[in-house]
Each structure stands twice: as structure tokens, then as C-alpha cells.
Design a protein around this motif. Structure first.
Motif, PDB file in Angstrom:
ATOM      1  N   ALA A 115      42.417 -42.494  -3.835  1.00 48.61           N
ATOM      2  CA  ALA A 115      42.432 -43.321  -2.723  1.00 48.61           C
ATOM      3  C   ALA A 115      41.259 -44.359  -2.961  1.00 48.61           C
ATOM      4  CB  ALA A 115      41.856 -42.522  -1.751  1.00 48.61           C
ATOM      5  N   LEU A 116      41.765 -45.924  -2.429  1.00 50.28           N
ATOM      6  CA  LEU A 116      40.977 -46.783  -2.551  1.00 50.28           C
ATOM      7  C   LEU A 116      40.338 -47.165  -0.902  1.00 50.28           C
ATOM      8  CD1 LEU A 116      39.853 -48.906  -4.387  1.00 50.28           C
ATOM      9  CD2 LEU A 116      41.707 -50.593  -3.266  1.00 50.28           C
ATOM     10  N   LEU A 117      38.874 -46.874  -0.670  1.00 45.85           N
ATOM     11  CA  LEU A 117      38.545 -46.962   0.576  1.00 45.85           C
ATOM     12  C   LEU A 117      38.429 -48.453   1.094  1.00 45.85           C
ATOM     13  CD1 LEU A 117      35.812 -44.253   0.412  1.00 45.85           C
ATOM     14  CD2 LEU A 117      38.265 -44.056   0.816  1.00 45.85           C
ATOM     15  N   LEU A 118      38.617 -48.671   2.326  1.00 52.60           N
ATOM     16  CA  LEU A 118      38.647 -49.857   2.778  1.00 52.60           C
ATOM     17  C   LEU A 118      37.552 -50.242   3.707  1.00 52.60           C
ATOM     18  CD1 LEU A 118      42.389 -50.484   4.126  1.00 52.60           C
ATOM     19  CD2 LEU A 118      41.397 -50.994   1.721  1.00 52.60           C
ATOM     20  N   GLU A 159      27.581 -47.903   4.914  1.00 58.64           N
ATOM     21  CA  GLU A 159      27.557 -46.975   3.666  1.00 58.64           C
ATOM     22  C   GLU A 159      28.809 -47.245   2.915  1.00 58.64           C
ATOM     23  OE1 GLU A 159      26.242 -42.586   2.256  1.00 58.64           O
ATOM     24  OE2 GLU A 159      26.726 -43.119   4.523  1.00 58.64           O
ATOM     25  N   VAL A 160      28.616 -47.710   1.670  1.00 55.43           N
ATOM     26  CA  VAL A 160      29.732 -47.646   0.625  1.00 55.43           C
ATOM     27  C   VAL A 160      29.611 -46.454  -0.397  1.00 55.43           C
ATOM     28  CG1 VAL A 160      30.976 -48.851  -1.229  1.00 55.43           C
ATOM     29  CG2 VAL A 160      29.659 -50.290   0.884  1.00 55.43           C
ATOM     30  N   ARG A 161      30.631 -45.470  -0.170  1.00 55.10           N
ATOM     31  CA  ARG A 161      30.735 -44.235  -1.076  1.00 55.10           C
ATOM     32  C   ARG A 161      31.435 -44.279  -2.141  1.00 55.10           C
ATOM     33  NH1 ARG A 161      28.646 -38.424   0.734  1.00 55.10           N
ATOM     34  NH2 ARG A 161      27.473 -39.598   2.079  1.00 55.10           N
ATOM     35  N   VAL A 162      31.303 -43.608  -3.281  1.00 60.34           N
ATOM     36  CA  VAL A 162      32.149 -43.363  -4.400  1.00 60.34           C
ATOM     37  C   VAL A 162      32.295 -41.747  -4.354  1.00 60.34           C
ATOM     38  CG1 VAL A 162      30.212 -43.705  -6.052  1.00 60.34           C
ATOM     39  CG2 VAL A 162      32.699 -43.942  -6.625  1.00 60.34           C
ATOM     40  N   LYS A 163      33.615 -41.353  -5.045  1.00 65.05           N
ATOM     41  CA  LYS A 163      33.846 -40.098  -5.253  1.00 65.05           C
ATOM     42  C   LYS A 163      34.662 -40.006  -6.378  1.00 65.05           C
ATOM     43  CE  LYS A 163      34.014 -38.970  -0.124  1.00 65.05           C
ATOM     44  NZ  LYS A 163      34.680 -38.485   1.110  1.00 65.05           N
ATOM     45  N   GLY A 164      34.189 -39.018  -7.197  1.00 64.22           N
ATOM     46  CA  GLY A 164      34.839 -39.023  -8.506  1.00 64.22           C
ATOM     47  C   GLY A 164      35.061 -37.472  -8.874  1.00 64.22           C
ATOM     48  N   ARG A 176      43.449 -46.287   2.174  1.00 62.75           N
ATOM     49  CA  ARG A 176      43.218 -45.605   3.539  1.00 62.75           C
ATOM     50  C   ARG A 176      41.611 -46.235   4.115  1.00 62.75           C
ATOM     51  NH1 ARG A 176      38.909 -42.183   3.617  1.00 62.75           N
ATOM     52  NH2 ARG A 176      38.432 -40.899   1.842  1.00 62.75           N
ATOM     53  N   TRP A 177      41.508 -46.160   5.550  1.00 61.64           N
ATOM     54  CA  TRP A 177      40.347 -46.461   6.018  1.00 61.64           C
ATOM     55  C   TRP A 177      39.159 -45.711   5.568  1.00 61.64           C
ATOM     56  CZ3 TRP A 177      39.576 -51.074   8.165  1.00 61.64           C
ATOM     57  CH2 TRP A 177      40.603 -51.975   8.689  1.00 61.64           C
ATOM     58  N   ALA A 178      38.064 -46.114   5.211  1.00 63.16           N
ATOM     59  CA  ALA A 178      36.867 -45.142   5.356  1.00 63.16           C
ATOM     60  C   ALA A 178      36.499 -44.354   6.409  1.00 63.16           C
ATOM     61  CB  ALA A 178      35.490 -45.991   4.800  1.00 63.16           C
ATOM     62  N   LEU A 179      36.094 -43.388   6.200  1.00 63.72           N
ATOM     63  CA  LEU A 179      35.911 -42.313   7.434  1.00 63.72           C
ATOM     64  C   LEU A 179      34.412 -42.118   7.582  1.00 63.72           C
ATOM     65  CD1 LEU A 179      38.635 -39.778   6.551  1.00 63.72           C
ATOM     66  CD2 LEU A 179      38.882 -41.697   8.154  1.00 63.72           C
ATOM     67  N   GLY A 180      33.980 -41.982   8.950  1.00 63.44           N
ATOM     68  CA  GLY A 180      32.546 -41.784   9.224  1.00 63.44           C
ATOM     69  C   GLY A 180      32.223 -40.409   8.987  1.00 63.44           C
ATOM     70  N   SER A 181      33.311 -39.598   9.150  1.00 65.11           N
ATOM     71  CA  SER A 181      33.070 -38.016   9.199  1.00 65.11           C
ATOM     72  C   SER A 181      32.910 -37.820   7.592  1.00 65.11           C
ATOM     73  CB  SER A 181      34.244 -37.390   9.643  1.00 65.11           C
ATOM     74  OG  SER A 181      35.504 -37.573   9.061  1.00 65.11           O
ATOM     75  N   GLU A 182      33.136 -38.643   6.647  1.00 62.65           N
ATOM     76  CA  GLU A 182      33.053 -38.299   5.379  1.00 62.65           C
ATOM     77  C   GLU A 182      31.764 -38.966   4.522  1.00 62.65           C
ATOM     78  OE1 GLU A 182      34.879 -36.174   3.154  1.00 62.65           O
ATOM     79  OE2 GLU A 182      35.893 -35.469   5.152  1.00 62.65           O
ATOM     80  N   GLY A 183      31.025 -39.597   5.540  1.00 60.17           N
ATOM     81  CA  GLY A 183      29.766 -40.377   5.103  1.00 60.17           C
ATOM     82  C   GLY A 183      30.262 -41.674   4.330  1.00 60.17           C
ATOM     83  N   GLU A 184      31.432 -42.519   4.714  1.00 58.15           N
ATOM     84  CA  GLU A 184      32.087 -43.566   4.010  1.00 58.15           C
ATOM     85  C   GLU A 184      31.800 -44.843   4.415  1.00 58.15           C
ATOM     86  OE1 GLU A 184      35.666 -40.890   2.195  1.00 58.15           O
ATOM     87  OE2 GLU A 184      36.000 -42.282   3.891  1.00 58.15           O
ATOM     88  N   CYS A 185      31.352 -44.857   5.867  1.00 61.03           N
ATOM     89  CA  CYS A 185      31.108 -46.115   6.582  1.00 61.03           C
ATOM     90  C   CYS A 185      29.996 -46.020   7.542  1.00 61.03           C
ATOM     91  CB  CYS A 185      32.474 -46.396   7.032  1.00 61.03           C
ATOM     92  SG  CYS A 185      33.253 -45.259   7.902  1.00 61.03           S
ATOM     93  N   ALA A 186      29.284 -45.538   7.829  1.00 64.50           N
ATOM     94  CA  ALA A 186      28.362 -45.059   8.982  1.00 64.50           C
ATOM     95  C   ALA A 186      28.568 -45.721  10.401  1.00 64.50           C
ATOM     96  CB  ALA A 186      27.057 -45.838   8.157  1.00 64.50           C
ATOM     97  N   ASP A 187      28.007 -46.656  10.587  1.00 64.34           N
ATOM     98  CA  ASP A 187      28.409 -47.472  11.878  1.00 64.34           C
ATOM     99  C   ASP A 187      29.647 -48.632  12.056  1.00 64.34           C
ATOM    100  OD1 ASP A 187      26.177 -46.165  13.047  1.00 64.34           O
ATOM    101  OD2 ASP A 187      24.933 -47.737  12.772  1.00 64.34           O
ATOM    102  N   VAL A 188      30.290 -48.880  10.784  1.00 66.58           N
ATOM    103  CA  VAL A 188      31.133 -49.903  10.708  1.00 66.58           C
ATOM    104  C   VAL A 188      32.519 -49.506  10.171  1.00 66.58           C
ATOM    105  CG1 VAL A 188      29.139 -51.452  10.145  1.00 66.58           C
ATOM    106  CG2 VAL A 188      30.377 -50.446   8.208  1.00 66.58           C
ATOM    107  N   CYS A 189      32.913 -48.097  10.525  1.00 66.94           N
ATOM    108  CA  CYS A 189      34.235 -47.818  10.239  1.00 66.94           C
ATOM    109  C   CYS A 189      35.272 -48.842  11.036  1.00 66.94           C
ATOM    110  CB  CYS A 189      34.461 -46.364  10.589  1.00 66.94           C
ATOM    111  SG  CYS A 189      32.997 -45.520   9.914  1.00 66.94           S
ATOM    112  N   GLN A 190      36.192 -49.026  10.193  1.00 65.65           N
ATOM    113  CA  GLN A 190      37.425 -49.965  10.893  1.00 65.65           C
ATOM    114  C   GLN A 190      36.760 -51.200  11.766  1.00 65.65           C
ATOM    115  OE1 GLN A 190      40.500 -47.547  12.595  1.00 65.65           O
ATOM    116  NE2 GLN A 190      39.957 -45.631  11.305  1.00 65.65           N
ATOM    117  N   ALA A 191      35.796 -51.724  10.997  1.00 64.20           N
ATOM    118  CA  ALA A 191      35.010 -52.697  11.856  1.00 64.20           C
ATOM    119  C   ALA A 191      35.577 -54.246  11.544  1.00 64.20           C
ATOM    120  CB  ALA A 191      33.618 -52.725  11.472  1.00 64.20           C
TER     121      ALA A 191
END
Length: 213
Positions: free
Chosen positions: A6-9, A143-148, A196-211
Motif C-alpha cells: 500500500a502507498l499511503l496518500l 505524521e508520515v509513517r512507514v511500515k515494513g 489508499r488514504w492514510a488512516l488516523g486510527s493507524e497513526g499515519e496522519c494525525a490531524d491531517v487525514c484526507q486533508a
């Protein structure tokens, strides 16, 4: 092995007029060329874009290979799962800049060795002062998160590599009109890549999810 990455947006930034200092980032990884006996070595690469008036770049900056840091915000990519402390510095070598849109962008690569037995890691770069002209998340925390996945793949006999993208730092679209944004991607392992959109519930975007504006 059929797999999907997945490439987070969060890093494709839509620009309108004025903004705060941080304008997006991309974090990618692949197996390091030289492995350490103490664990699993990974080469982590990041690209980051800042407001040029805050983090200045010009042709002289590029030719001198000066290492830049933001005058505001976080400075490190910090471990969240599967490791400890700091994974690397967000400081970068500038490669491009825009005078009209007021941005500086660039990147850097470095190695990090995870302990033997670790099969999953997460790390992120977080701060505040997101783009100020957005309806949602203006001047907010981001927040910009990488998962591996560090498991050994049976088809390559190596750990997985993330997909890579060459998306532009700034993407302009017409407000109120249907638009399609093409995000060029490639995957060295031949996996399917989905966005896919970054998800706040996964700690991927903080306050700016789908912003978007």
C-alpha cells in the motif's frame, strides 16, 4: 509470491495559496546491500518538501551538496514498533526547488539494523504546521509513517522492498472540478501496488487525514 503493498496518500500535496512550512514527505525502504551479522539491515530513503522561504534551496545549495534541515518541526524519523529510538535524521540534500510555488525538496538514504527475529517495523516523522490554507487540518499536527515486513520472501530469498514513487512535490488541480491524479509507482519485487488514504486510527496522519482543500 503474490503480494500487495500500500502507498499511503499523505505526501501528495495540493497547493492553493499560502501555507505553513511542511509540505509532505515520502519514506521508502529496501534490503541494505551489506547485511550485518547482528540483525537485519535495511536502507531507508526519504524525500521531503518544505516551504522554500523557511528551508532555502537554490542552484548553489544543490551543487554544494549542503545538508539541509527545517527551521521548524521535527528532525528525526522515530521508531514506533520493532525497534528503539531514532531510525534516522530527516535532514536532506536538496535536489529541486520552485520559486513560484515556494518549495524546496530533496532526500537522503541511510541504513538501520533491526534486531534478529524482528518481522515487522513501523517508524514515523511527526510535527506540526501543516498546510494553512486547507479546510481540514490547517496548521495541524501531521505524521508520515512507514511500515515494513521484514520476513524473508520465498520467491526472492530476501526481505520485502517498499514500492517507490516519483510523485511531484506540488500537484495543482482546479477547485470544484473532478480531477484524476496519476501517481507513478514501481515495485522491485513485482508486487501489486495499491493506493489508499492514510488512516488516523493507524497513526499515519494525525490531524491531517484526507486533508485536501
Amino acid at each position: 509470491m503474490a503480494s500487495s503493498n500500500a502507498l499511503l496518500l499523505l505526501s501528495a500535496v495540493l497547493r492553493t495559496a499560502f501555507s505553513s512550512h511542511f509540505e509532505g514527505a515520502i519514506i521508502q525502504w529496501r534490503p541494505a546491500a551489506v547485511q550485518q551479522s547482528s540483525g537485519i539491515s535495511v536502507e531507508i530513503s526519504h524525500r521531503v518538501t518544505y516551504k522554500r522561504s523557511d528551508t532555502f534551496c537554490d542552484d548553489t545549495t544543490i551543487s554544494s551538496s549542503a545538508l539541509l534541515s527545517s527551521v521548524n518541526g521535527g528532525t528525526t524519523i522515530d521508531c514506533r514498533e520493532g525497534c528503539n529510538g531514532t531510525v534516522g535524521s530527516i535532514n536532506f540534500y536538496c535536489t529541486d526547488y520552485g520559486t513560484t510555488d515556494n518549495w524546496s525538496t530533496g532526500g537522503r538514504s541511510y541504513n538501520y539494523t533491526f534486531a534478529s527475529g524482528v518481522t515487522h517495523f513501523e517508524a514515523s516523522f511527526a510535527g506540526d504546521a501543516w498546510i494553512g490554507t486547507l479546510v481540514q487540518g490547517a496548521y495541524g499536527n501531521w505524521e508520515v509513517r512507514v511500515k515494513g515486513d521484514l520476513s524473508i520472501r520465498p520467491d526472492t530469498n530476501s526481505i520485502n522492498s517498499s514500492p517507490v514513487t516519483g510523485v511531484l512535490p506540488i500537484v495543482r488541480i482546479q477547485h470544484g472540478c473532478p480531477s484524476a491524479i496519476r501517481i507513478p509507482v514501481a515495485d522491485v519485487d513485482g508486487d501489486d501496488v495499491r493506493c489508499r488514504w492514510a488512516l488516523g486510527s493507524e497513526g499515519e496522519c494525525a490531524d491531517v487525514c484526507q486533508a485536501f482543500p
